[in-house]
Design a protein around this motif. Sequence first.
Motif, short mmCIF file in Angstrom:
data_model
loop_
_atom_site.label_atom_id
_atom_site.label_comp_id
_atom_site.label_asym_id
_atom_site.label_seq_id
_atom_site.Cartn_x
_atom_site.Cartn_y
_atom_site.Cartn_z
N THR A 1 -9.15 8.32 -5.50
CA THR A 1 -8.83 6.91 -5.72
C THR A 1 -8.25 6.26 -4.46
O THR A 1 -8.48 5.07 -4.22
CB THR A 1 -7.84 6.76 -6.90
N LEU A 2 -7.54 7.04 -3.64
CA LEU A 2 -7.06 6.50 -2.37
C LEU A 2 -8.24 6.23 -1.44
O LEU A 2 -8.29 5.19 -0.76
CB LEU A 2 -6.07 7.46 -1.72
N ALA A 3 -9.20 7.14 -1.42
CA ALA A 3 -10.39 6.93 -0.60
C ALA A 3 -11.17 5.70 -1.06
O ALA A 3 -11.66 4.91 -0.23
CB ALA A 3 -11.28 8.17 -0.65
N ALA A 4 -11.25 5.50 -2.37
CA ALA A 4 -11.96 4.33 -2.90
C ALA A 4 -11.28 3.04 -2.48
O ALA A 4 -11.94 2.05 -2.13
CB ALA A 4 -12.06 4.43 -4.42
N LEU A 5 -9.96 3.03 -2.50
CA LEU A 5 -9.24 1.85 -2.06
C LEU A 5 -9.46 1.60 -0.57
O LEU A 5 -9.67 0.46 -0.14
CB LEU A 5 -7.74 2.00 -2.36
N ALA A 6 -9.40 2.67 0.22
CA ALA A 6 -9.62 2.52 1.66
C ALA A 6 -11.01 1.96 1.96
O ALA A 6 -11.17 1.15 2.87
CB ALA A 6 -9.43 3.87 2.35
N GLU A 7 -11.99 2.40 1.19
CA GLU A 7 -13.35 1.88 1.38
C GLU A 7 -13.39 0.38 1.14
O GLU A 7 -14.01 -0.38 1.91
CB GLU A 7 -14.29 2.60 0.42
N ARG A 8 -12.72 -0.06 0.09
CA ARG A 8 -12.68 -1.50 -0.21
C ARG A 8 -11.95 -2.28 0.88
O ARG A 8 -12.41 -3.33 1.34
CB ARG A 8 -11.98 -1.70 -1.55
N VAL A 9 -10.80 -1.76 1.32
CA VAL A 9 -10.00 -2.44 2.34
C VAL A 9 -10.74 -2.52 3.67
O VAL A 9 -10.67 -3.52 4.39
CB VAL A 9 -8.64 -1.74 2.49
N LEU B 1 -1.50 0.93 2.24
CA LEU B 1 -2.17 1.44 1.05
C LEU B 1 -1.16 2.34 0.35
O LEU B 1 -0.71 3.34 0.93
CB LEU B 1 -3.42 2.25 1.40
N ALA B 2 -0.78 2.00 -0.87
CA ALA B 2 0.26 2.76 -1.57
C ALA B 2 -0.18 3.04 -2.99
O ALA B 2 -1.01 2.31 -3.55
CB ALA B 2 1.57 1.99 -1.57
N GLY B 3 0.41 4.09 -3.57
CA GLY B 3 0.08 4.39 -4.96
C GLY B 3 0.38 3.20 -5.85
O GLY B 3 -0.44 2.79 -6.67
N GLN B 4 1.57 2.63 -5.68
CA GLN B 4 1.96 1.42 -6.38
C GLN B 4 2.66 0.49 -5.41
O GLN B 4 3.30 0.95 -4.46
CB GLN B 4 2.89 1.75 -7.56
N VAL B 5 2.56 -0.82 -5.64
CA VAL B 5 3.16 -1.82 -4.77
C VAL B 5 4.02 -2.75 -5.60
O VAL B 5 3.52 -3.37 -6.55
CB VAL B 5 2.08 -2.64 -4.02
N VAL C 1 -3.21 1.56 -5.04
CA VAL C 1 -4.23 2.49 -5.53
C VAL C 1 -4.35 2.36 -7.04
O VAL C 1 -5.46 2.31 -7.59
CB VAL C 1 -3.88 3.94 -5.15
N ALA C 2 -3.20 2.32 -7.74
CA ALA C 2 -3.23 2.24 -9.20
C ALA C 2 -3.94 0.99 -9.68
O ALA C 2 -4.74 1.04 -10.63
CB ALA C 2 -1.79 2.27 -9.74
N GLU C 3 -3.67 -0.13 -9.04
CA GLU C 3 -4.33 -1.38 -9.44
C GLU C 3 -5.83 -1.30 -9.20
O GLU C 3 -6.63 -1.73 -10.04
CB GLU C 3 -3.72 -2.54 -8.66
N ASN C 4 -6.21 -0.73 -8.07
CA ASN C 4 -7.63 -0.63 -7.75
C ASN C 4 -8.35 0.35 -8.68
O ASN C 4 -9.53 0.16 -9.01
CB ASN C 4 -7.81 -0.19 -6.30
N ALA C 5 -7.62 1.39 -9.13
CA ALA C 5 -8.23 2.42 -9.97
C ALA C 5 -8.22 2.07 -11.45
O ALA C 5 -8.84 2.77 -12.26
CB ALA C 5 -7.51 3.75 -9.75
N GLY C 6 -7.49 1.00 -11.81
CA GLY C 6 -7.44 0.62 -13.21
C GLY C 6 -6.23 1.17 -13.94
O GLY C 6 -6.20 1.16 -15.18
N GLY C 7 -5.23 1.64 -13.21
CA GLY C 7 -4.01 2.13 -13.85
C GLY C 7 -3.44 3.34 -13.15
O GLY C 7 -4.13 4.05 -12.41
#
Length: 372
Positions: free
Chosen positions: A358-366, A319-323, A341-347
Amino acid sequence: MRVVVAPDSFGGTLSATAAAGAIAEGWRRAVPDDELRLLPLADGGTGFVEVLHAALGGEWHELKVTGPFGDPVAARWLRIGDTAYLESAAACGLHFVPRERRVPATARSVTSRGVGELVADAAASGVSEVVIGLGGSATTDGGAGMLAALGAVPVDDSGATLPDGGSPLAAVARLDGVLALHGVQLVAAADVDNPLLGEHGAAATFGPQKGADADAVAELDAALARFADALAAAAGRDVRDEPGAGAAGGLGAALLAFGARRVSGAGLVRELVGLDAELDSAGLAITGEGSFDWQSLRGKLITAVAGAAAERGVPCVVLAGQVSVGRREAAAAGVEAAYSVAENAGGVEASMADPAGTLAALAERVARNWSR
């Protein structure tokens, strides 16, 4: 399922501890029954010493040292037994340089002098070994400032002391004096394997993120080449092409020339905090950092975690800020999947506005995709 959460810090937004906490928060929202083992890590850059203290304890030593602009900054090093641990970023980290000051003039002039002051304080304390974590520096001075603080001063043809910074090294003729190290062994814990000079060197690779434009990069690379000659003459060892010499703006070169033993910062942390033992009983490993890019594949933390997981047949996700690493390159490093994270958050702007959320939101999805 037992999940080992072992991230690095996320640039200047989240410490490794905060990143691990955010990942755990999101994961638990999706899969509350999973057993999470939080193991914040570092690879020699920012957070290196704090991670070791959290895992191993030790005694902090605090002092004021010279910051990258020459003004005093608060810094500290950690003593564990007969070993001192410090990080270059504590004295000359990029976080000391606001984004508006990351311009060519700054890149040419900032100093690593404070790192030498930290080393000197640790060496005088009676330890037998000083481990310097390299990474996250604002400097491109080849470690000249550090050496000056330790007693080996760069001078020009007339014997005049050079100003601090990378660009003045274009006039360096030699190093005057000897290092005051009290017989301690130096260890360079490097987060990259770049040489000092050239297209993969300290100036070309890391200079732009510190404010150097093309002209400044060329000027700094030429100055470092001259400094490498002086360094080789003083130390009796030419290290310009050695892996890790370009770490932390060339601090690696100064340390290696004067006998430092080079180790992988990520590998050292992996060993000291017991990552392998934690992974022995894990069903999944999660790691991450601010940007998962090509530099991540050159000895940084993600490769250490993914490698350790792969040895045990444990899948590893990032899980990274940008990939920006492609799937094939990620897979070759042992990474099963990487999420931005940026892609999942919309930018990027949205992700930076609330890094932890936003990192927590990505982790929830993953978690919904990976938890068994």
